[in-house]
Design a protein around this motif. Structure first.
Motif: not given
Lengths: 318, 550
Positions: B374-378, B407-410
């Motif tokens: 989903d493009g988010v780190r875990a 910024n964070f999204k990148k």
């Protein structure tokens, strides 16, 4: 009449009690509270916050706080502001004259102009005048008042330099001409919106009346057009308007939040905005109760006045 | 009530950027330059502020800013801090030091000599009994004082004669010097006889020793002061000083432009209007250093932020320069510490890790936070997603949040914006560490003392039963040790070394990410003379006796 009044007063007391319970509960249920102002102050520690909470009695159950507050209210002790330490009664009372001055003058002006425009627009229905005032009214009602306020400040204070940019009088006081100069801009801004409302109400009330049989009868009797219009038409049209005016009475004391803020007008609206921001419960409750009282009284006055101008309505049945 | 609800007005210079009426701001910024409906009155200086001062008792008021401004006009503390950071005697006859015997060798016994020639505004003499009474009041459990200003470290105190006070501390507490710079003395002869200080008429009709006497207050409008001709620091030059309350920033700006106010102070001109303000004729626009530092607060008690590598990565992913330039028009000063860079204790050797998205992403990879589909780190089932909160309606902060969010999204970090009214976000939500991250501006508790124990000490976490302001839940034994050492040493050079190290560790651990130190944009009409911003006393009414108008 006396029985009607007694009855209504009894209802009013119950109503005010209900308002106080609901108001108090909502205020304490709403997230946040007066301690945030302390948290924001960098010199205040968490220890200080606990201490102050206890000192204000905010660590007690809400119903205990309510009983204490209500008991105080009934015996004339409205409490003290959390932040100023001054008696709440005085804090509220000292703001009423400024609000009465602004709201009273703008409402009087708006009633006069609004009714005149409404009558004319009704008589000349679908004329250029009717369309022009309808469009202006739509604009006035759809654009926010702070925008009109800032526009006024931009033209009349900053660009032309004719009027002051805010305040109720020059610092140190400047007599009646100075006060009128300060009053003019906020009064016009508020009146503009009120004129828009009143002209629309009056127009539709008048259109109803103009089609009535008794208007034709009055004309047939040979009365002058002005007499027909104002003596017979407007008088009848005023009945619903009086009710509406009664409902607007609370604003006379409650003030206008945005207009008072934009124009630094030291009235109730500004006090309310500040007290709400800091969650100054005693001040907020006092404003709420004064507001509720005026709503109740406003309705009562509207009922009585309606009966006086319209003999068909009997108070006993109200 | 008519019309909609306005956002709440806030507290302090950082938090006072109430530019909800942004549409109007743009309009006013186009401003004409026709001036002076009300040209200034001879001898009178008008200070414009956007919050209303309501309590003038220097120990009770809460609103640091407008009410502190009144405090400095009407009252005096034992000493002041001048623009170079030096203490200068005020009610004290001299600054106590170990050299002159004012402070004992162990730093715990203070003998303070007072000026014998000071009187209260009602003519009564000022004596040591007033200082003792001030301490009594501060420590009285029945009095709702805002803060005890460090006086809780006092073990005993007494007036040894009419003009000498002896204070013994229970522990080592070097910041105590600042405690007496922050504590104005109140009159015993008036307040000892009132039934309840909390509601005393004195709180709105103050009597002090300061350069000006309180003259009158018009609720919701203004407070007027008249000069105290027998002021011990020399009679003021003004014939009248007014603090005028104008709640709306745009309106206050208009009044400054037309000359209805002489000084646009305290919260300052909105950065949006800075460029325009500089072109106003007949005015000076000054930048006044503020002790407030803007931070991103990480709640170290949340699983996302437990690892300092995550905090370091996030700090590197933030475009601090873009934030300062785009949102604040380049006005604030970048800082890498909880202190502003102009402070004597600021560690000038701190190295900015810089804005580097690649390094930030690599840091997260190393720490085991892997990009999901989903493009988010875990990592270990915890997604790197969190909310950021601040006061709703603060337009500058809202813009900054959007920038940081991008910024964070990148780097595969999801940040949501969860703003609330000030009375909500700064209540239990902050104090009990319920937040994920906050965008907030704060200064040291006893600024300009560099002691920061209250916000970083491991025993001072309210969410864990502590009694301080360590809302980020930061725990580091080395920091605890350094903090204790920092308050036990009196010598400034020695202390500087300790605080240099503390700042170094904090920049490594990043329980909060420092972004910039605020600068207040002050507008002063050319007719005002003697006005001097003081970085160590952010309230600029500290030297009103020197002010004059032409």
């Amino acid at each position: 009449m006396a029985r009607f009044l007694l009855n209504r007063l009894g209802q009013s007391v119950l109503l005010l009690l209900g308002v106080s319970v609901i108001g108090f509960a909502l205020m304490h249920l709403a997230p946040g509270g007066p301690m945030a102002v302390y948290t924001l102050n960098p010199t205040v520690t968490a220890q200080d916050i606990e201490r102050v909470k206890h000192q204000f009695g905010l660590d007690q159950p809400v119903y205990v706080q309510y009983v204490k507050w209500a008991g105080g209210m009934l015996t004339g002790h409205w409490g003290y502001s959390f932040f100023g330490g001054r008696p709440v009664g005085i804090i509220v009372l000292e703001r009423i004259p400024a609000t009465l001055e602004l709201m009273g003058s703008s409402m009087a002006l708006a009633l006069f102009i609004g009714i005149a425009i409404g009558v004319l627009a009704a008589v000349r229905r679908n004329s250029v005048f009717d369309y022009a005032t309808a469009t202006a009214a739509m604009l006035a009602l759809s654009l926010p008042t702070f925008w009109f306020g800032l526009l006024g400040i931009f033209f009349f204070a900053q660009t032309l330099g004719w009027l002051p940019a805010g305040g109720i009088e020059s610092t140190g006081g400047g007599g009646l001409p100075d006060r009128l100069q300060h009053l003019l801009l906020p009064m016009l801004v508020l009146a503009f919106v009120l004129v828009a409302k009143w002209s629309r109400y009056t127009r539709s009330a008048m259109i109803d009346i103009l089609g009535q049989d008794y208007m034709r009868t009055a004309r047939a009797k040979g009365l002058s057009p002005a007499r027909v219009l104002l003596g017979h038409g407007l008088r009848a049209a005023l009945v619903p308007l009086v009710t509406l005016a009664g409902l607007q009475l609370p604003e006379l004391v409650g003030g206008a939040l945005v207009t008072e803020t934009v124009f630094s007008w030291p009235g109730m609206g500004l006090l309310f905005v500040n007290a709400l921001g800091t969650r100054d419960y005693p001040v907020l409750m006092a404003i709420l109760m004064v507001g509720a009282l005026v709503v109740v009284l406003g309705n009562l006055v509207a009922d009585v006045v309606t009966a006086l101008i319209d003999p068909r309505i009997k108070l006993a049945h109200a | 009530m008519a019309e909609g609800e306005l956002e709440m007005s806030e507290n302090g210079p950082v938090l006072g950027r109430r530019d909800a009426l942004l549409a109007g701001a743009a309009l006013l910024a186009l401003g004409g330059t026709r001036s002076a409906l009300a040209a200034g009155v001879a001898g009178q200086c008008i200070l414009g502020v956007t919050q209303e001062a309501v309590n003038f008792n220097p120990l009770l008021y809460v609103n640091t800013g407008v009410e502190t401004s009144v405090e400095f006009i009407v009252f005096d503390a034992l000493w002041k801090i001048d623009p170079t950071g030096a203490f200068v005697p005020n009610l004290a006859a001299e600054i106590p030091t170990q050299a002159n015997g004012g402070i004992s060798a162990d730093g715990r016994t203070w003998t303070i000599k007072l000026r014998p020639d000071v009187s209260w505004h009602d003519g009564a003499p000022f004596t040591a009994a007033d200082v003792v009474f001030t301490l009594d009041t501060l420590l009285n459990p029945k009095v709702v004082v805002r803060s005890r200003n460090g006086h809780e470290h006092v073990a005993s105190y007494e007036a040894t004669d009419d003009h000498t006070v002896k204070i013994v501390l229970k522990d080592d507490f070097a910041p105590y010097m600042v405690s007496w710079q922050k504590t104005s003395v109140i009159p015993k002869h008036i307040l000892a006889i009132v039934p309840d200080i909390n509601t005393a008429p004195f709180n709105t009709q103050p009597i002090g020793t300061g350069p000006f006497k309180f003259k009158s207050r018009t609720a919701g409008a203004s407070i007027e002061f008249e000069p105290n001709p027998s002021y011990h620091g020399g009679a003021p030059k003004l014939t009248s000083l007014v603090q005028k309350y104008v709640p709306d920033q745009q309106t206050l700006y208009a009044q400054f432009q037309t000359g209805e106010v002489d000084i646009y102070d305290t919260q300052g001109i909105p950065p949006l209007l800075y460029a325009k303000a500089k072109t106003l004729p007949g005015s000076k626009i000054l930048l006044s250093a503020s002790p407030f530092v803007e931070f991103i607060y990480f709640n170290c008690g949340k699983p996302q932020f437990a690892d300092k590598k995550v905090r370091q990565a996030l700090y590197q992913a933030v475009d601090k320069k873009g934030w300062i330039d785009a949102v604040y028009y380049g006005v604030p000063i970048p800082t890498l510490s909880y202190l502003p860079p102009n402070h004597w204790a600021y560690n000038k050797t701190l190295k900015d890790p810089g804005f580097d998205l690649k390094k930030a992403a690599a840091l997260l990879d190393d720490a085991g936070w892997k990009l999901g589909s989903d493009g988010v780190r875990a990592k270990d089932g915890v997604r790197l997603t969190f909310s950021m909160s601040t006061t709703a309606g603060n337009k500058s902060r809202e813009q900054a949040q959007q920038l940081v969010q991008q910024n964070f999204k990148k780097i595969g970090v999801e940040m949501t914006i969860k703003n609330m009214p000030a009375s909500v976000v700064w209540g239990d939500y902050t104090v009990k560490s319920e937040f994920d991250t906050l965008m907030v501006g704060w200064d040291a508790l006893l600024y300009p003392d560099p002691d920061y124990t209250d916000r970083i000490g491991s025993k001072l976490i309210p969410a864990k039963g502590g009694s301080g302001s360590n809302y980020v839940q930061y725990e580091n034994p080395e920091i605890d040790e350094l903090c204790a050492k920092g308050t036990s040493v009196v010598d400034q050079a020695e202390r500087k070394k300790i605080y240099d190290r503390i700042q170094e560790i904090l920049l490594e651990d990043l329980p909060f990410a420092p972004i910039f130190a605020y600068e207040v944009i002050v507008g002063v009409k050319d007719r005002v003379h003697g006005y001097e911003p003081d970085p160590y006393t952010p309230i600029n009414s500290w030297n009103t006796a020197e002010w004059s108008v032409s």
